[in-house]
Scaffold this motif. Structure first.
Motif, PDB file in Angstrom:
ATOM      1  N   GLU A  70       5.692 -38.812  36.686  1.00  0.00           N
ATOM      2  CA  GLU A  70       6.273 -37.439  36.349  1.00  0.00           C
ATOM      3  C   GLU A  70       6.719 -36.700  37.536  1.00  0.00           C
ATOM      4  O   GLU A  70       7.034 -35.618  37.329  1.00  0.00           O
ATOM      5  CB  GLU A  70       5.377 -36.639  35.516  1.00  0.00           C
ATOM      6  N   SER A  71       6.854 -37.504  38.731  1.00  0.00           N
ATOM      7  CA  SER A  71       7.321 -36.903  40.027  1.00  0.00           C
ATOM      8  C   SER A  71       8.634 -37.315  40.398  1.00  0.00           C
ATOM      9  O   SER A  71       9.155 -37.990  39.598  1.00  0.00           O
ATOM     10  CB  SER A  71       6.446 -37.175  41.254  1.00  0.00           C
ATOM     11  N   ALA A  72       9.246 -36.665  41.145  1.00  0.00           N
ATOM     12  CA  ALA A  72      10.772 -36.868  41.720  1.00  0.00           C
ATOM     13  C   ALA A  72      10.620 -38.324  42.003  1.00  0.00           C
ATOM     14  O   ALA A  72       9.909 -38.767  42.745  1.00  0.00           O
ATOM     15  CB  ALA A  72      11.153 -35.705  42.820  1.00  0.00           C
ATOM     16  N   GLN A  73      11.855 -38.903  41.800  1.00  0.00           N
ATOM     17  CA  GLN A  73      12.280 -40.136  42.452  1.00  0.00           C
ATOM     18  C   GLN A  73      13.150 -40.224  43.530  1.00  0.00           C
ATOM     19  O   GLN A  73      13.853 -39.333  43.519  1.00  0.00           O
ATOM     20  CB  GLN A  73      12.641 -41.089  40.960  1.00  0.00           C
ATOM     21  N   PRO A  74      12.969 -41.229  44.281  1.00  0.00           N
ATOM     22  CA  PRO A  74      13.792 -41.101  45.408  1.00  0.00           C
ATOM     23  C   PRO A  74      15.323 -41.306  45.155  1.00  0.00           C
ATOM     24  O   PRO A  74      15.813 -42.466  44.371  1.00  0.00           O
ATOM     25  CB  PRO A  74      13.298 -42.411  46.254  1.00  0.00           C
ATOM     26  N   PRO A  75      16.413 -40.773  45.862  1.00  0.00           N
ATOM     27  CA  PRO A  75      17.738 -41.168  45.633  1.00  0.00           C
ATOM     28  C   PRO A  75      18.062 -42.716  46.234  1.00  0.00           C
ATOM     29  O   PRO A  75      17.145 -43.241  47.036  1.00  0.00           O
ATOM     30  CB  PRO A  75      18.460 -40.060  46.538  1.00  0.00           C
ATOM     31  N   ALA A  76      19.135 -42.996  45.866  1.00  0.00           N
ATOM     32  CA  ALA A  76      19.382 -44.522  46.524  1.00  0.00           C
ATOM     33  C   ALA A  76      19.814 -44.301  48.013  1.00  0.00           C
ATOM     34  O   ALA A  76      20.180 -43.147  48.338  1.00  0.00           O
ATOM     35  CB  ALA A  76      20.720 -44.999  45.783  1.00  0.00           C
ATOM     36  N   ILE A  77      19.714 -45.585  48.712  1.00  0.00           N
ATOM     37  CA  ILE A  77      20.065 -45.287  50.071  1.00  0.00           C
ATOM     38  C   ILE A  77      21.483 -45.156  50.098  1.00  0.00           C
ATOM     39  O   ILE A  77      22.155 -46.116  49.623  1.00  0.00           O
ATOM     40  CB  ILE A  77      19.616 -46.641  50.810  1.00  0.00           C
ATOM     41  N   ALA A  78      22.063 -44.232  50.665  1.00  0.00           N
ATOM     42  CA  ALA A  78      23.469 -43.842  50.721  1.00  0.00           C
ATOM     43  C   ALA A  78      24.264 -44.961  51.580  1.00  0.00           C
ATOM     44  O   ALA A  78      25.217 -45.566  51.010  1.00  0.00           O
ATOM     45  CB  ALA A  78      23.766 -42.592  51.206  1.00  0.00           C
ATOM     46  N   LYS A  79      23.861 -45.419  52.889  1.00  0.00           N
ATOM     47  CA  LYS A  79      24.385 -46.302  53.652  1.00  0.00           C
ATOM     48  C   LYS A  79      23.630 -46.794  54.609  1.00  0.00           C
ATOM     49  O   LYS A  79      22.489 -46.220  54.884  1.00  0.00           O
ATOM     50  CB  LYS A  79      25.684 -45.707  54.249  1.00  0.00           C
TER      51      LYS A  79
END
Ligand SMILES: [Zn+2]
Length: 1048
Positions: free
Chosen positions: A257-266
């Protein structure tokens, strides 16, 4: 007493059978507290518990890790440090714990259900309601001692790892992968600056938040009385319900129920330094996000794909980068189970100046692989092998279940639907249907086209020096600020805290728990049968012997069968080494590495090594050739196979082929030597390994394989061999041929088959091909004992005295003392000696309290080696081994002269631990089978030996224990009867010489290079002596990174 009227608060979520192992899984949840319980009913003498809490934190304070240590310091009803471990050892149990980024797990490892059941509620109270006192935090977590140094058990532990290359790269990768609001970003072990300011209140707050029953999952693997278990847990919940936060209070489930990481941008490629004297070799760490761990099919695909890419010497990355281009000594791959799993690819042992090139080359190869059709035949092999591997683990490993169940508790669905996936391996059947295009698309999505993070780990000598200088300046400034008065106050404060922690446990309290009976320890029955030469040891009369005898045998090979109801066949060929020429022994590391990785001749045609390995992998679960230490024969060699029953004959054929039809190939040998050499700098950095290495050089003779295979021989010999191979390949190959001839003879082979013998076609006849070309008229050669391979100093410890080996790579010290001990398994002093050692070494026992409890070392223990006829006392990672050595001596003397008393409960604990070790040695079906072989064939004792020994152990009197301590162990501390090896930080050298000289030891200082040995292989003119002779180099040292066992 039975309370049938009471209804359990535990609801059964589900029960299901696994379709790949004889194991069922039951899942329960407490409707009162939300506590989860999962049982996997694996058969065997051990019950193994894993109590896991999902712990999430958004800082580097180290609260999760410090809490793990503090739990063992006492609980609400048992406010005594050490009580839990003292009880556990009497109940055939051991406790341990670890802290990962996403969870902390406490383990209880017991022989038999009765002991487990006794300790369980006491242990759980420690987890849920620990005392968490200020005094406990002060000594265990961090404090400043009277000399102004930072200390504390957790602090010292993290000091040992924080500045290692692996840790620095790992943290940097996590900082790049995760933003600040994701817990995976942080070091839950605690960073040193954070640990220095961590407060007891912060730890208590973290405990209150995370250590609630609803955030706890108990995993039990073994023969568990489930009805009894639920009753114990119901009763336990009664005792804590008023002390925990109300179960109905809102609770945010960690991770899910916590924040999930964003995708690696580059993609990020970054050079990162780590402190290291030797700047020649670096490491690469590559990370990228993978699929959701709740997808059984996608994670299975990931495992298979990583095996396909880098799982063995024939997989594409290893094959090109390690075996052909020699760009790395290994390519490791794995993935962490998470909602966004993380894929790790790690080329290690990479030349520093090639780091950037190797990183690029790796992705170039991956893209090339992806641009063409994959080898679907090999992909299918990888799927099959992974399935076999899981089946084998499911039969013999408890951590297989624990890992899967803990991951499910952390990230899976609470209704049991994701755990249910553990019931089958059907996802692998689905993978069999994946097309080439589907695999390549999967590979592009997660690996080839995925933005990633690449760290180029670069060794830096100046960083090493800077860390040292900064640390010294920091401590000097602090000492100045504190002044003598401030320091004296701190010394006093520490003394107070220790006194508060070390309240003596009343005997009456310990006696409240009786020693559990042994009836609930169900040993695995393994039935022995013999054939050929083995019959000379006596042929048992049982139904398996009849099966074996039915095959009218013209196979004189030494064959021992161990019948267990396993789905697998384990084969061991034990090779005696008495015929090997002295000058060929240092070739053994290369010989072993090369044994399965080499071309063969088949029907007059040369088959390349890739084909050999590919086919070996198709036919087996595992195969290896190693030293025989694991089966009790340290001087022997062992070829081991694990296969499915239908591959029994194929395995024997492989053994024959690799023994007699393999070819020594110059290119393969060159790659083998390169790998061995690449690993040596790391081996030579470890104070503990080098202590043992020097010890074996002093006590073993040149015909000892332990000496010949040791790092101090390899370091010089392999380098010279590499040159010789380049200039005179025929000479080297000639030597290897001679070595092969001396090893694979009829008279040096002893064979063990552990399997469901009744299901094996032709258990005896199948071996016929192996001995077809051999002279079978010879008598078996006796196995070489350790005591037959001792040097004059090994035969008569005491003359050599003490040697201090300064090592610039360590900042602490290690020691081993060796003296004469019993060399006969029937020596009448053995039972008393076993009890004496078990008593002294017990957790929270005499040596622990005297050495570890006082901060004099991380660990210390006694050992007996009956094979070599030695006893030893070793000290692991100490700020001052001389003081730790004296503390060990004093505690021993206090029991001999009667100033310390042998408490009954402690003696009971000592005997229980011997029982526990016996169960450990036979914990799985294959180990139960091996156990009989080790006893009957290697040690040469009869089947009743251990029963008899145990009976005598139980009858040992205090006077006999004292006798063993006085006659056998005390000589370890006396000049004239003991030899000492200490590896120490250079700064400690003078003090050590002074200290051990004062104790009467003839003491000398020698560099590590003084112990190198080349077995007469000369170096060439102009040979670069730099690396194998560090005498001249001015190394500074960067802290050791020993393998350490996490303990409370
Ligand atoms: Zn720890």
């Amino acid at each position: 007493m039975p309370s049938q009227t009471r209804k359990s608060h535990f609801r059964t979520i589900q029960k299901f059978k696994t379709d790949y192992a004889p194991v069922s899984i039951s899942q329960y949840v407490s409707e009162r507290t939300g506590m989860h319980v999962v049982v996997a009913d694996q058969k065997g003498p051990k019950v193994q518990g894993y109590f896991a809490l999902a712990t999430e934190i958004f800082d580097d304070s180290g609260s999760p890790h410090t809490l793990e240590h503090l739990v063992f310091m006492g609980s609400k009803s048992y406010q005594y440090k050490g009580l839990l471990d003292k009880l556990a050892s009497r109940a055939y149990s051991n406790t341990n714990a670890w802290t990962a980024t996403d969870h902390t797990a406490y383990t209880l490892d017991t022989a038999g259900w009765e002991g487990f059941a006794q300790i369980l509620p006491v242990y759980l109270e420690h987890v849920i309601l620990p005392t968490l006192t200020d005094a406990g935090c002060y000594t265990e977590v961090h404090h400043i001692d009277g000399e102004g140094n930072d200390a504390g058990v957790v602090y010292s532990e993290m000091q040992g790892v924080q500045n290692t290359g692996g840790e620095i790269m790992d943290i940097r990768a996590r900082r790049l992968l995760y933003p600040e609001n994701v817990g995976f970003r942080y070091e839950t072990g605690g960073l040193m600056p954070n640990l220095r300011v961590l407060t007891a209140d912060r730890i208590r707050e973290f405990h209150k938040e995370m250590y609630q029953p609803k955030n706890l999952c108990l995993v039990l693997v073994g023969e568990v009385d489930e009805e009894n278990l639920l009753q114990i847990l119901d009763d336990f919940e009664d005792t804590i319900i008023n002390d925990i936060p109300p179960p109905s209070a809102p609770f945010k489930r960690p991770w899910v129920e916590s924040a999930q990481p964003p995708a690696i941008a580059k993609t990020i490629v970054e050079t990162i330094e780590f402190p290291e004297e030797d700047e020649s070799m670096g490491d690469i760490l590559i990370a990228m996000f993978g699929p959701d761990c709740n997808s059984a099919i996608e994670t299975a695909a990931l495992t298979v794909l990583l095996t396909y890419l880098a799982g063995s010497s024939v997989s594409v990355l290893e094959n090109i980068m390690v075996e052909k281009e020699e760009l790395a000594s290994a390519i490791y791959q794995n993935w962490d189970a998470r909602p966004n799993s993380v894929i790790w690819i790690q080329p290690s042992g990479v030349a520093t100046d090639k780091l950037a090139h190797v990183e690029q080359r790796l992705f170039e190869i991956l893209r090339e692989v992806n641009s063409k059709p994959l080898d679907m035949k090999y992909m299918s092999d990888c799927i099959g092998r992974e399935k076999r591997r899981i089946k084998s683990q499911a039969e013999s490993s408890s951590s297989f279940y624990a890992d899967g169940i803990i991951n499910d508790f952390l990230f899976g669905k609470r209704d049991g639907s994701t755990l249910k996936d553990m019931g089958t391996l059907s996802e692998f059947d689905s993978l069999e249907k994946w097309s080439d295009e589907k695999w390549r698309e999967f590979m592009r999505k997660w690996i080839t086209d995925a933005p990633h993070i690449s760290l180029l780990g670069t060794p830096s000598k100046s960083m090493s020096e800077k860390i040292k200088a900064d640390e010294e300046a920091r401590l000097a400034a602090r000492r100045k600020e504190l002044g003598p008065e401030g320091l004296a106050k701190l010394a006093e404060k520490l003394k107070d805290a220790i006194a508060k922690n070390e309240v003596e446990i009343p005997n009456s309290l310990l006696q409240k728990w009786p020693v559990p009976g042994v009836e609930s320890i169900h040993f695995i029955e393994s039935i022995t049968a013999r054939s050929g030469q083995a019959k000379k040891l006596g042929a048992p009369s049982n139904r398996i012997q009849q099966v074996v005898d039915k095959q009218a045998s013209d196979v004189p090979l030494f064959l021992q069968f161990e019948h267990v109801p396993s789905n697998f066949v384990n084969i061991i060929v034990l090779l005696g080494t008495s015929q090997v020429a002295t000058e060929h022994r240092p070739l053994l590391p290369l010989f072993l590495d090369n044994f399965f990785n080499t071309p063969i001749m088949k029907d007059g045609k040369k088959i390349d090594f890739e084909t050999v390995v590919t086919q070996l992998e198709q036919d087996t679960v595992s195969y290896s050739m190693n030293g025989g230490g694991r089966i009790g024969d340290a001087e022997g060699l062992a070829i081991q196979f694990q296969v499915e029953p239908e591959k029994y004959a194929a395995a024997i054929e492989w053994i024959r082929t690799m023994m007699f039809d393999s070819l020594f190939d110059e290119t393969r040998l060159k790659a083998g030597i390169a790998k061995i050499l690449a690993d040596i700098p790391e081996e030579k950095r470890s104070g503990n390994s080098m202590m043992y290495a020097v010890d074996s050089m002093i006590h073993g003779d040149k015909d000892s394989n332990i000496v010949a295979r040791g790092t101090l021989v390899k370091a010089v010999y392999m380098k010279r061999l590499k040159n010789l191979l380049a200039n005179e390949p025929a000479t080297v190959i000639g030597w290897l041929e001679a070595l092969r001839k001396s090893l694979f003879t009829f008279e040096s082979m002893r064979t063990l088959v552990i399997a469901d013998i009744e299901k094996l076609p032709n258990p005896v006849q199948a071996w016929k091909p192996l001995i077809a070309g051999l002279d079978t008229t010879k008598e078996l050669l006796p196995l070489v004992k350790g005591k037959d391979r001792l040097s004059p100093d090994g035969k008569n410890p005491g003359n050599y005295g003490a040697v201090i080996v300064p090592m610039p790579t360590i900042d602490s010290s290690f020691l081993i003392s060796s003296a004469k001990g019993p060399d006969d398994y029937n020596d009448p002093r053995l039972p008393a000696l076993m009890v004496a050692i078990s008593f002294l070494d017990s957790v929270e026992g005499p040596v622990w309290t005297a050495v570890r409890g006082t901060g004099l070392a991380y660990g210390a223990n006694f050992r007996k080696d009956t094979d070599a006829g030695h006893v030893s006392f070793s000290i692991y990672r100490s700020p001052d081994v001389h003081r730790a050595f004296i503390a060990g001596k004093k505690i021993l003397e206090s029991y001999i002269d009667g100033t310390a008393k042998f408490e009954d409960h402690a003696l009971e604990g000592a005997v229980s631990q011997i029982v526990c070790n016996l169960a450990d040695e036979q914990a799985t079906m294959s180990r139960a089978g091996q156990f009989h072989f080790v006893n009957g064939v290697v040690k040469g004792v009869d089947d009743e030996y251990d029963t008899r020994m145990l009976k005598r152990v139980r009858e040992v009197k205090v006077e006999e224990i004292k006798g063993a301590m006085r006659e056998i162990l005390l000589p370890l501390f006396k000049a004239g009867s003991a030899n000492l090896v200490a590896t120490v930080a250079p700064i400690m050298k003078e003090n050590m010489v002074k200290g051990f000289t004062e104790l009467g030891f003839k003491t000398q200082v020698k560099p590590l290079s003084a112990f190198k040995e080349s077995y007469g292989l000369e170096g060439e003119e102009g040979e670069d002596e730099g690396d194998d002779d560090e005498e001249g180099s001015d190394d500074g040292g960067s802290g050791s990174d020993e393998e350490m066992s996490e303990e409370d």
